[in-house]
Every structure is written in structure tokens, then in C-alpha cells.
Design a protein around this motif. Structure first.
Motif, mmCIF file in Angstrom:
data_model
loop_
_atom_site.group_PDB
_atom_site.id
_atom_site.type_symbol
_atom_site.label_atom_id
_atom_site.label_comp_id
_atom_site.label_asym_id
_atom_site.label_seq_id
_atom_site.Cartn_x
_atom_site.Cartn_y
_atom_site.Cartn_z
ATOM 1 N N LEU A 214 44.668 -7.697 -50.773
ATOM 2 C CA LEU A 214 45.861 -7.029 -50.266
ATOM 3 C C LEU A 214 46.693 -6.488 -51.425
ATOM 4 C CD1 LEU A 214 47.152 -9.547 -47.540
ATOM 5 C CD2 LEU A 214 45.636 -7.586 -47.209
ATOM 6 N N THR A 215 47.444 -5.449 -51.152
ATOM 7 C CA THR A 215 48.430 -4.984 -52.121
ATOM 8 C C THR A 215 49.668 -5.875 -52.028
ATOM 9 O OG1 THR A 215 49.462 -3.467 -50.553
ATOM 10 C CG2 THR A 215 47.617 -2.605 -51.865
ATOM 11 N N LYS A 253 46.406 -7.840 -38.224
ATOM 12 C CA LYS A 253 45.286 -6.930 -38.423
ATOM 13 C C LYS A 253 45.773 -5.546 -38.848
ATOM 14 C CE LYS A 253 43.163 -7.672 -34.428
ATOM 15 N NZ LYS A 253 42.121 -7.543 -33.392
ATOM 16 N N GLN A 254 46.886 -5.103 -38.285
ATOM 17 C CA GLN A 254 47.437 -3.805 -38.663
ATOM 18 C C GLN A 254 47.914 -3.815 -40.120
ATOM 19 O OE1 GLN A 254 50.425 -3.051 -35.704
ATOM 20 N NE2 GLN A 254 48.951 -2.273 -34.203
ATOM 21 N N ILE A 255 48.529 -4.903 -40.532
ATOM 22 C CA ILE A 255 48.970 -5.021 -41.931
ATOM 23 C C ILE A 255 47.752 -4.992 -42.856
ATOM 24 C CG2 ILE A 255 50.012 -6.585 -43.628
ATOM 25 C CD1 ILE A 255 51.874 -7.529 -41.339
ATOM 26 N N CYS A 256 46.697 -5.688 -42.482
ATOM 27 C CA CYS A 256 45.486 -5.687 -43.296
ATOM 28 C C CYS A 256 44.882 -4.290 -43.395
ATOM 29 C CB CYS A 256 44.453 -6.655 -42.715
ATOM 30 S SG CYS A 256 44.897 -8.407 -42.866
ATOM 31 N N ASN A 257 45.002 -3.514 -42.331
ATOM 32 C CA ASN A 257 44.482 -2.144 -42.346
ATOM 33 C C ASN A 257 45.299 -1.259 -43.276
ATOM 34 O OD1 ASN A 257 42.396 -2.645 -40.594
ATOM 35 N ND2 ASN A 257 43.396 -1.761 -38.807
ATOM 36 N N HIS A 258 46.593 -1.161 -42.974
ATOM 37 C CA HIS A 258 47.487 -0.324 -43.789
ATOM 38 C C HIS A 258 48.927 -0.561 -43.339
ATOM 39 C CE1 HIS A 258 49.241 3.006 -45.965
ATOM 40 N NE2 HIS A 258 48.076 3.247 -46.527
ATOM 41 N N PRO A 259 49.851 -0.742 -44.276
ATOM 42 C CA PRO A 259 51.252 -0.944 -43.883
ATOM 43 C C PRO A 259 51.800 0.167 -43.003
ATOM 44 C CG PRO A 259 50.968 -1.485 -46.198
ATOM 45 C CD PRO A 259 49.667 -0.887 -45.734
ATOM 46 N N ALA A 260 51.334 1.401 -43.196
ATOM 47 C CA ALA A 260 51.833 2.520 -42.400
ATOM 48 C C ALA A 260 51.489 2.353 -40.927
ATOM 49 C CB ALA A 260 51.262 3.836 -42.926
ATOM 50 N N HIS A 395 28.706 -1.523 -43.461
ATOM 51 C CA HIS A 395 29.725 -2.090 -44.345
ATOM 52 C C HIS A 395 30.902 -2.571 -43.504
ATOM 53 C CE1 HIS A 395 27.608 0.264 -47.492
ATOM 54 N NE2 HIS A 395 27.575 1.201 -46.562
ATOM 55 N N ARG A 396 31.287 -3.822 -43.671
ATOM 56 C CA ARG A 396 32.459 -4.362 -42.977
ATOM 57 C C ARG A 396 33.544 -4.650 -44.000
ATOM 58 N NH1 ARG A 396 28.077 -7.023 -39.883
ATOM 59 N NH2 ARG A 396 27.942 -8.504 -41.607
ATOM 60 N N LEU A 397 34.704 -4.022 -43.828
ATOM 61 C CA LEU A 397 35.830 -4.237 -44.738
ATOM 62 C C LEU A 397 36.652 -5.421 -44.249
ATOM 63 C CD1 LEU A 397 36.996 -0.539 -45.339
ATOM 64 C CD2 LEU A 397 35.346 -1.898 -46.636
ATOM 65 N N ILE A 398 36.865 -6.385 -45.124
ATOM 66 C CA ILE A 398 37.546 -7.632 -44.746
ATOM 67 C C ILE A 398 38.650 -7.906 -45.750
ATOM 68 C CG2 ILE A 398 37.265 -10.107 -44.376
ATOM 69 C CD1 ILE A 398 34.309 -9.539 -43.728
ATOM 70 N N ALA A 399 39.857 -8.067 -45.265
ATOM 71 C CA ALA A 399 40.989 -8.375 -46.145
ATOM 72 C C ALA A 399 40.862 -9.817 -46.633
ATOM 73 C CB ALA A 399 42.304 -8.166 -45.406
#
Length: 446
Positions: A214-215, A253-260, A395-399
Motif C-alpha cells: 500500500l501507499t 477493498k476499495q482502498i486497496c484498489n485506489h483511494p480515488a 495475474h491476481r493483484l493482492i494488497a
């Protein structure tokens, strides 16, 4: 590691020829520590591969605000990114490395780039470059990688351009081509999944979990949402509690995707705010440089729109298929993708996960996870189906360190179990106790 964390086929390897096998650092316990350089999105993968195949070897990340090289053990492995290399090269150069490995070495394909220049200043007794694309556009990229691993083998860059690159690229000079191949062959190890002697049992579908950090913005939002929601959930019961748990899961889950996405900023800045977006763009660059096409699935149409905007900012043609797409528009997008006009196809999981034949794709990216692995498999099968004659990479992206990583572990265990266990989507999570739920959504590893 034996199973390399990369989004490309098993790579060619260029290695420094100076040590013989008996002298190499791998053969000596006193050879010195190892430095592995890789994209940020692969830090977690490398860590897990060492834990799996060499758990006795100490591994540390040289990444983040508290990074240091204090008390470095002789056999320790240090994981760092190319960005950190550019910023902290002087610190890295203070260590007498036994081995430096550059993963996804196409990051140093430009010999005049800052990354390539800094890499050459890091001392090492042995060097290994890992890449599936040693030559993406021009032969000077191969020169850059080989000249780092085996300095002087191909001569000075200007002479290489004049006597090797130009005759081959411009005139297709067969004699020069054969001479170059003979020169580099002893220092290259090429492996493909299709090689019958390498892994004949390997299926044509390869699945990779890509753990991404995460950022700072994502971390702050994640911790705040967990803190606020768990307090309310502990005071609730029944249907109200289940609703609050689902809300918590959705927000995280939304935060893990992107704060926007979480902050509902359809026009907000995108670059640099999400670890997943950064990993997604790195992976996409590799796929598109190979001339391949890719399906990108998310359960959120809003996230697909954000990705669409980001890709358009970069000048990449794409389309979004969602439940709002009319049947005629839907078929038009499918036809254009199959014809190769749209290399990146963004699909909402529910609208695009069934009923489509998209065999043009050789890569499938699951940007976020659905709690039922069968739903993901069904979406993957849009590309991996009858009519597909090429290997498919999933490919699965996982935070990393979030509920996504812990859910991924649960899903992997449950994948082969009866549908009734996880087939109801997220309901099994809503029935967790307060303490179990807190452990599921906490931030951090371990």
C-alpha cells in the motif's frame, strides 16, 4: 528461486562469467550477502519464494522510510527496488555483495538511463540478470544487460552499434547475427514453458499472485476505516452487524484498489496513489511490449472507469464492458478486441465474467479479488477456453498485509472444497466472531 515471481515466461539469464562453479558465491558460504533488485510489485513475491524454497536464509527488505543495512549477515538476502537503487546507490555500494541479481532486467535496458548507470556502480563478485524480454526494441538493450553481467564481452557501445546492431537490424546480416549468437550463448540460459524437457507437466494456464504494498495514503485510510468500523460492529448484532461487516469489507477493498475509488473522486489524480495501480501499469507495460492482449477484471465498474481514464492519459486504447453496455455495443467491443484493435479490455466481473469468447487474450488480470474462486475462474475462462491455442497467464493483484492477502490464503485452501462452503459470496465472512474479523482486516504481516 525455483519458481520465479514474474509475469513473463521463464527468462533468459545472463551471468557474470568470472567465477567458476567452484568459486561462485553460491558455492561458498562466505561469498557475501545477496542483493536482489526488482520492481516494487515483486518484493512480496521474492520474499515468499525464499520462505518457501530456502526458509533458513535471512531475508530483509531495503525499502520504505526505515530501511537500513545494519548488522547484515554474510548469507543474508536484501530485496530492493530500482527506485531505491537510484536514490540510495551510495549506501548499497558500501556492501561487498557476493551476488547482485536484477529481476525484470529490462528496467536497465537503456544503458544511458540513471538506473543503468547506478546499477553499474554497485560492486558484486557475481551478477545475474533475469528477464523474459532481453531485446524489446533494439539490440543495444541486450548490450546494456550483457555488459553489466559480463563487462567488455560485447565491446564498447559505439562499436557494438556500428559493427553489430546496425548490420543485423538494418541489413539482416546473417554472418554477424551468427557471430553475436555464438558470443553470448555461453552466458545465456534460456527457458520456455513450452520446452518439452523443462516442465512437460506444466499446464497451459499459469496463475500468479502478485503481492503489492500500500501507499502511505492507502495505509492511513485503511487503518482509519478499520478502527471506526470495528468499534461499531462490536456493538451490533444480527442483520445490522452483517450489513456493517459487508460495508467494512467493501470500503477496505476499495482502498486497496485506489483511494480515488473509496473517496469517490472520479476526476481526481491517479498516478502515485495506489500500489496496485503502479503494479498494474508495470505488468501492462511488459504485456503490451510483447504484443499481447489482456483482459482486466474488477468487480467495480467505477474502478474500471478509473483505469480507463488512466490508460487514456497514457494514450493506450481500451474499452469498458459493464452491465450498462447494450448488446450491440457489447458485441462490437468483443469483435474489436478479437480483431486486435483493443489490446486492453476492462470488464466488470459480473457483466464480463460469463458468456464471452475472448481468446485473443493471453493474459488475464484480476485487479481485485472475489470471495468465491469459482467466479474468478469463470471470468478467466473467457480467455482460457476452447479455441485458445496459446498459453494463458493469470495475474491476481493482492494488497500486501491487508484482508486481501488473508482472504487469498483462505480461498486457496477452500478452492477444492464444496461450493457450499464459500459459494455464497461474502456471507461466510459476516459470520466471523469480532476477534476473528479484527484479525482478518488488521493491517500488517504475520
Amino acid at each position: 528461486p525455483a519458481s520465479r515471481p514474474a509475469g513473463v515466461e521463464a527468462p533468459p539469464v545472463a551471468a557474470d562469467s568470472s567465477p567458476t562453479p567452484a568459486e561462485s558465491p553460491a558455492a561458498e558460504s562466505t561469498g557475501g550477502p545477496t542483493l536482489v533488485l526488482c520492481p516494487t510489485s515483486l518484493l512480496g513475491n521474492w520474499e515468499r519464494e525464499f520462505a518457501r524454497f530456502a526458509p533458513e536464509i535471512p531475508v530483509r527488505r531495503f525499502h520504505g522510510g526505515s530501511r537500513h543495512l545494519d548488522d547484515l549477515a554474510p548469507d543474508e538476502v536484501v530485496l530492493a527496488t530500482y527506485g531505491v537503487l537510484r536514490r540510495d546507490r551510495e549506501t548499497l555500494s558500501e556492501v561487498d555483495w557476493g551476488l547482485v541479481a536484477a529481476d525484470e532486467a529490462q528496467h536497465v535496458k537503456n544503458p544511458l538511463s540513471a538506473t543503468a548507470k547506478e546499477l553499474r556502480k554497485v560492486p558484486a563478485r557475481a551478477k545475474v540478470a533475469l528477464t523474459g524480454t532481453p531485446v524489446e526494441n533494439r539490440l543495444t538493450e541486450l548490450w546494456s544487460i550483457v555488459d553489466w553481467t559480463t563487462p567488455g564481452l560485447l565491446g564498447p557501445l559505439d562499436r557494438f552499434r556500428r559493427t553489430v546492431a546496425r548490420p543485423i537490424e538494418r541489413d539482416r546480416d546473417k554472418e554477424v547475427t551468427e557471430r553475436l549468437a555464438a558470443t553470448v550463448r555461453p552466458f545465456l540460459l534460456r527457458r520456455r514453458k513450452s520446452d518439452p524437457d523443462i516442465a512437460p507437466e506444466l499446464p497451459p494456464k499459469t496463475e500468479t499472485d502478485r503481492f503489492v504494498p500500500l501507499t502511505a495514503e492507502q495505509t492511513t485510510l485503511y487503518e482509519a476505516v478499520v478502527r471506526e468500523n470495528l468499534a461499531e460492529i462490536r456493538e451490533s448484532q444480527g442483520i445490522k452487524r452483517r450489513g456493517q461487516v459487508l460495508q467494512l469489507l467493501t470500503e477496505l477493498k476499495q482502498i486497496c484498489n485506489h483511494p480515488a475509488q473509496f473517496l469517490k473522486e472520479p476526476h481526481g489524480a491517479l498516478a502515485g496513489r495506489s500500489g496496485k495501480l503502479g503494479a498494474f501499469e508495470e505488468l501492462l507495460d511488459v504485456i503490451l511490449d510483447e504484443g499481447e492482449s489482456v483482459l482486466v477484471f474488477s468487480q467495480y465498474v467505477q474502478l474500471c472507469r478509473l483505469l480507463e481514464r488512466r490508460l487514456k492519459e497514457r494514450g493506450l486504447p481500451t474499452e469498458v464492458l459493464s452491465g450498462d453496455s447494450s448488446p450491440s455495443k457489447r458485441q462490437d467491443m468483443v469483435d474489436r478486441f478479437q480483431a486486435g484493435e483493443i489490446p486492453v479490455f476492462l470488464l466488470s466481473l459480473k457483466a464480463g465474467g460469463v458468456g464471452l469468447n475472448l481468446t485473443r487474450a493471453t493474459h488475464v488480470i484480476h485487479y481485485d479479488r472475489w470471495w468465491n474462486p469459482a467466479v474468478e475462474d469463470q471470468a478467466t475462462d473467457r480467455a482460457y477456453r476452447i479455441g485458445q491455442d496459446r498459453p494463458v497467464q493469470v495475474h491476481r493483484l493482492i494488497a500486501e498485509g491487508t484482508l486481501e492477502e488473508r482472504i487469498a490464503e483462505v480461498l486457496e485452501k477452500k478452492r477444492g472444497l464444496a461450493e457450499s462452503i464459500v459459494g455464497a459470496g461474502e456471507d461466510w465472512i459476516t459470520e466471523l466472531s469480532d476477534d476473528a474479523l479484527a484479525d482478518l482486516v488488521r493491517l500488517g504481516s504475520g
